[in-house]
Design an enzyme around this catalytic site. Structure first.
Site, mmCIF file in Angstrom:
data_model
loop_
_atom_site.group_PDB
_atom_site.id
_atom_site.type_symbol
_atom_site.label_atom_id
_atom_site.label_comp_id
_atom_site.label_asym_id
_atom_site.label_seq_id
_atom_site.Cartn_x
_atom_site.Cartn_y
_atom_site.Cartn_z
ATOM 1 C CD GLU A 171 -2.924 -1.000 2.363
ATOM 2 O OE1 GLU A 171 -3.047 0.070 3.007
ATOM 3 O OE2 GLU A 171 -3.569 -2.030 2.629
ATOM 4 C CG ASP B 259 -4.044 3.658 2.657
ATOM 5 O OD1 ASP B 259 -5.238 3.294 2.645
ATOM 6 O OD2 ASP B 259 -3.426 3.912 3.701
ATOM 7 C CD GLU C 126 -9.024 3.196 3.501
ATOM 8 O OE1 GLU C 126 -7.917 2.665 3.335
ATOM 9 O OE2 GLU C 126 -9.163 4.405 3.791
#
Length: 140
Positions: free
Chosen positions: A5, A35, A90
């Protein structure tokens, strides 16, 4: 699958090092994930200049889950799909958020709806009882 990431801020440094590093990761058979997509200043340029396998949509878009956020998340998923990039959202906390993400074609979702972060030992203990994971998945 092991992946690396990379945050968008890591791409703001030496413009020669990161493209080589990302290509090297791919050559090693690793996936490269971006990310916190959408939290930086040049996310679209980053997608243009670097080859990512997955972009992680920053949780701020689900924190204030209103129509504007939905339009943005939908657009991110459509754009990523057009570029051949998978997406992961997320911070998914509600069934409503998860249903929306499924509707717009978000590839993966992570967040408290599926489970809270836990210490490594507790995680391995939970793996010994896979029925706990099935029960949680069926609840969603």
């Amino acid at each position: 699958m092991v992946h690396v990431e990379i945050t968008e801020s890591a791409l703001n440094g030496d413009s020669q090092v990161m493209p080589r590093a990302i290509e090297h990761f791919h050559e090693m058979g690793l996936e490269v994930w971006m990310d916190d997509f959408g939290s930086g200043y040049s996310s679209l340029n980053v997608l243009k200049d670097y080859r990512f396998d997955v972009i992680q949509i920053d949780m701020v878009f689900l924190r204030k889950f209103d129509e504007r956020s939905k339009v943005i998340v939908r657009s991110i998923c459509e754009m990523a799909h057009s570029l051949g990039i998978r997406t992961v959202a997320e911070g998914v906390e509600t069934k409503e958020q998860f249903a929306f993400l499924e509707e717009v074609g978000c590839t993966y979702a992570q967040g408290y709806l599926f489970g809270k972060p836990r210490p490594v030992q507790e995680f391995f203990e939970a793996l010994r009882h896979p029925e706990n994971f099935r029960e949680k998945a069926e609840a969603v």
